[in-house]
Design a protein around this motif. Structure first.
Motif: not given
Length: 795
Positions: A478-479, A495-499, A505-508, A532-533
């Protein structure tokens, strides 16, 4: 130069130290090109006084033309009377003096004997005939002469128009375009030698159309700006604020150029400054540069000119609710149909300005541009439109809009009675996967085949073009998405896909899994996605956990964040962060922990946690404590404090680097990291860098041990700076507490000076301080306020 040789610019000259000339020189210096900036010799005092004043002015401009103040040292001041011989050292000469043909012709005659053989000479004119200018250049120099039109401000505006003459060497133009795209980071459109070229020709007509319909419908300038800004995909400065920023005299000059040079244009009767604009110019109200024009600021109040009252009033432009509802319609065809059908004057205004720009662009496409794509990109890159006029038209239904435009022409409602060209009715649009419509050649034109564009793996596209392939997905949650690109399938891309690429947590979880997979199955890992990064930790998740008192859970999340950062740093394959736009807070910490960084020039990086009452705890403080020890090891007596003092101020004041060069200067990146001027080249360069590191036998750094820290004396010394600021009323009691926590983390905690610790100790200290701050009502209030308003709270 051989036919296929590249352009090498060891030194450049800019002729004219006005607003544009000085800023073009600044951007050349940003790109590591030494520059000689020329102007007239001053009549009194230092002969270089005019140029030196301009250079001094560069330091005060906002947004800053210089990516680092240090770059000013690479611009030499010169004047035409004493220093023309310096032109013999310059590979590129850009003329940027006032828009007067006779002045430019006189200057060209003056510089001709001093030019280096093979040097490119280009005029930054915004609208004068390049062929006419070329006729004053010696015949043997004309092959290397062309127009090169930068947009203001040159550092930030992507567009550069290149204008060839009948004598311009095609190979020279290709080399120049390649250099502008990759070295200066520009987006190039090849324009025809017609008045005002492409962007200004369409952009200024668009402004004239807005002015015409403002007056016809008796609307307020502030009302029009509310309608013609972000709500329709245009910049916040909209129309009339943009005119103030550009300068009302400059706008009137460009309009006059159209009036004088386009007598046969079917819209010629509209090529004149309205009486109210001429009146403002006459009394010296020229816009932003004179502190007043169409708008002005009185104290904190923004005021706008009211033509009916012949005076200023409070600016309060609003969009009518029924029109606002129309603008929310997602489907462009439905939106345009609703605008045409509405009886509200704001809706009628919007349809009219679109209709007349569509009409103008279609009628003139054959004479002003090579193809429709160039017009759309020119308006995006030069005027900040989200979509160009042709792609807006195509999105709204080409044939339906064409019929509506022609119906208004037939009814006498359009600004000109000129009919739409025959090709308009014969087509279903202008952009297709095979290319964009060229009215001059009556066919589709593909994109440029210059090799430099092969470096742009995901170039900007216009509506209707085939987008670049998305690559092969390896794994995702999800992240994040872990994937590969055909350029190098053995380098994984994360690639991070969160807003807003916020780190939750999902990105980590995704980062930890991605690093593990990269180590197992790939030769390297690149962290890349569109800007943005990353805007930092997911504050929503943090705020919700604080509200529930779940501090053990929050500490576990911080520990996971630290593991993710350390995974980047100690991965068994090279990790390369490809950075553009904002990398703030936790995003900055990810950047700091990568093995290498490839940064777009426009990277805005900083540890901003203090703004929400926290300190960096994803390893940022730990990294700076380690670097302080490395700094101290190179100093007599092992002194850490000079390094810590600067870093402490950076963290406590939440300073953000405003360019990749400043990112390096502030210590968020290393001098050996790469700065790429064209953000579209980031992924290409990052993949290449990861491959080179892998081929060189990359070895990750060992976990840090025996790190000498500043300890209690260091904390006390940093605290002394805070005492003075608190007593002077510059910081609040909670600012003091937050900054003291940063001091504790940077100095290794409550230990003796010179104590030796390891990186795990430093991570534990910063994590503990972070969680303790989270428990305070003041930090919780700051987080809540930031989530609700997007602005920091001073409490």
């Amino acid at each position: 130069m051989s036919e296929n040789s590249k352009l090498i610019v060891r030194r450049a000259a800019v002729l004219g130290a006005g607003v544009m000339g000085a800023q073009i020189a600044a951007h050349l210096a940003n790109a590591d090109v030494p520059v000689v900036l020329f102007d007239l010799a001053a009549k009194e005092g230092d002969p270089n006084g005019i140029v030196k004043k301009a250079l001094d002015g560069l330091k005060k401009l906002d947004p800053a033309p210089l990516a680092s103040k240090e770059r000013l040292a690479h611009i030499d001041a010169a004047n035409y009377e004493q220093h023309l011989a310096l032109l013999g050292e310059c590979d590129l000469v850009i003329e940027a003096i006032a828009e007067k043909m006779e002045w430019k012709e006189d200057l060209y005659r003056k510089i001709a004997p001093h030019l280096k053989a093979g040097a490119i000479v280009a005029s930054n004119t915004s609208g004068l005939s390049i062929n006419k200018l070329s006729s004053t250049v010696p015949a043997e120099k004309r092959a290397n002469f062309c127009g090169i039109h930068f947009f203001n401000p040159p550092r930030y505006m992507p567009l550069v128009e290149i204008i060839a003459t009948t004598d311009s060497d095609p190979a020279m133009l290709d080399r120049l375009e390649t250099w502008l795209v990759s070295r200066l980071g520009k987006s190039v459109v090849r324009a025809k030698d017609t008045p005002n070229f492409v962007a200004n020709r369409v952009g200024v007509f668009s402004i004239l159309a807005v002015m015409h319909h403002t007056q016809r419908l008796e609307m307020g300038f502030d009302e029009v700006d509310a309608l013609t800004g972000p709500k329709i995909g245009r910049p916040k400065s909209a129309t009339y604020r943009t005119a103030d920023v550009v300068g009302l005299d400059t706008l009137a000059h460009v309009v006059k150029t159209m009036q004088d040079t386009l007598p046969g244009d079917p819209w010629h009767s509209h090529f004149q400054a309205p009486a109210w604009l001429a009146a403002l110019i006459e009394k010296g109200a020229l816009g932003q540069k004179t502190k007043g024009g169409i708008f002005r600021k009185q104290g904190k109040e923004i005021q706008v000119l009211d033509l009916a009252k012949q005076d200023y009033r409070t600016s309060a432009g609003e969009i009518a609710p029924e029109v606002a509802e129309i603008l929310k319609i997602k489907n462009p065809a439905e939106k345009f149909a609703a605008l045409r059908a509405s009886g509200h004057k704001q809706a009628q205004f919007l349809w009219a300005i679109y209709r007349d720009v569509f009409h103008y662009c279609a009628f003139h496409l054959e004479s002003i541009a090579d193809n429709a794509r160039d017009v759309d990109f020119a308006m995006r890159w030069g005027f900040g439109w989200a979509m160009g006029p042709f792609e807006t038209w195509q999105a709204a239904g080409w044939k339906a809009i064409a019929a509506a435009v022609q119906a208004d022409i037939d009814a006498g409602l359009a600004m000109s009675p000129a009919p739409l060209p025959a090709w308009v009715m014969a087509r279903d649009g202008v952009h297709e996967p095979a290319g964009s419509w060229s009215a001059a050649e009556q066919g589709l034109k593909p994109r440029s085949s210059l090799p430099v564009y092969g470096r742009q793996l995901y170039p900007e596209t216009v509506l209707g073009e085939a987008p670049a392939a998305k690559g092969e997905t390896v794994w995702e949650n999800a992240g994040v998405r872990l994937w590969t690109h055909a350029q190098d399938p053995k380098i994984a891309i994360l690639s991070i896909t969160s807003k807003m690429h916020a780190i939750g947590d999902e990105v980590l979880d995704g980062v930890l899994e991605a690093v593990s997979r990269a180590e197992r199955d790939f030769d390297g890992l690149v962290i890349w996605h569109e800007a943005p990064f990353a805007v930092g930790a997911n504050l929503q998740q943090v705020g919700e956990a604080c509200a529930k008192g779940e501090f053990d859970k929050l500490e576990a999340t911080v520990a996971k964040f630290q593991r993710a950062s350390m995974a980047f740093k100690h991965a068994q394959v090279p990790t390369v962060a490809a950075v553009q736009g904002m990398a703030l807070g936790g995003g900055c910490e990810f950047v700091m922990h990568a093995a290498h960084r490839v940064m777009a020039l426009e990277s805005y990086v900083g540890l901003v946690e203090a703004g929400v009452g926290l300190i960096p705890a994803g390893g940022g403080c730990k990294e700076f404590a380690i670097r302080a020890a490395q700094f101290g090891a190179r100093q007599a007596g092992g002194e850490l404090f000079p390094f810590l003092q600067n870093v402490f101020q950076t963290i406590a004041m939440a300073k953000v680097a405003k360019s990749a060069l400043e990112v390096q200067e502030m210590g968020f990146a290393k001098e050996s990291d790469d700065v790429v001027f064209n953000a579209h080249e980031l992924l290409h360069v990052a993949l290449g860098r990861a491959r080179a590191m892998a081929q060189a036998g990359y070895r990750p750094p060992l976990r840090a041990r025996n790190i000498p820290v500043a300890g209690r004396p260091g904390i006390a010394t940093l605290e002394m700076m805070l005492v003075n600021m608190k007593e002077g009323g510059f910081i609040s009691a909670h600012d003091y507490r937050v900054a003291r926590s940063a001091a504790i983390a940077l100095c290794g905690g409550d230990v003796e000076q010179g104590s030796r610790v390891d990186d795990e100790w430093l991570l534990t200290v910063e994590r503990r301080e972070f969680v303790e701050l989270l428990k305070t009502p003041e930090t919780q209030a700051r987080i809540k306020h930031m989530l609700e308003t997007g602005k920091p709270l001073r409490n």
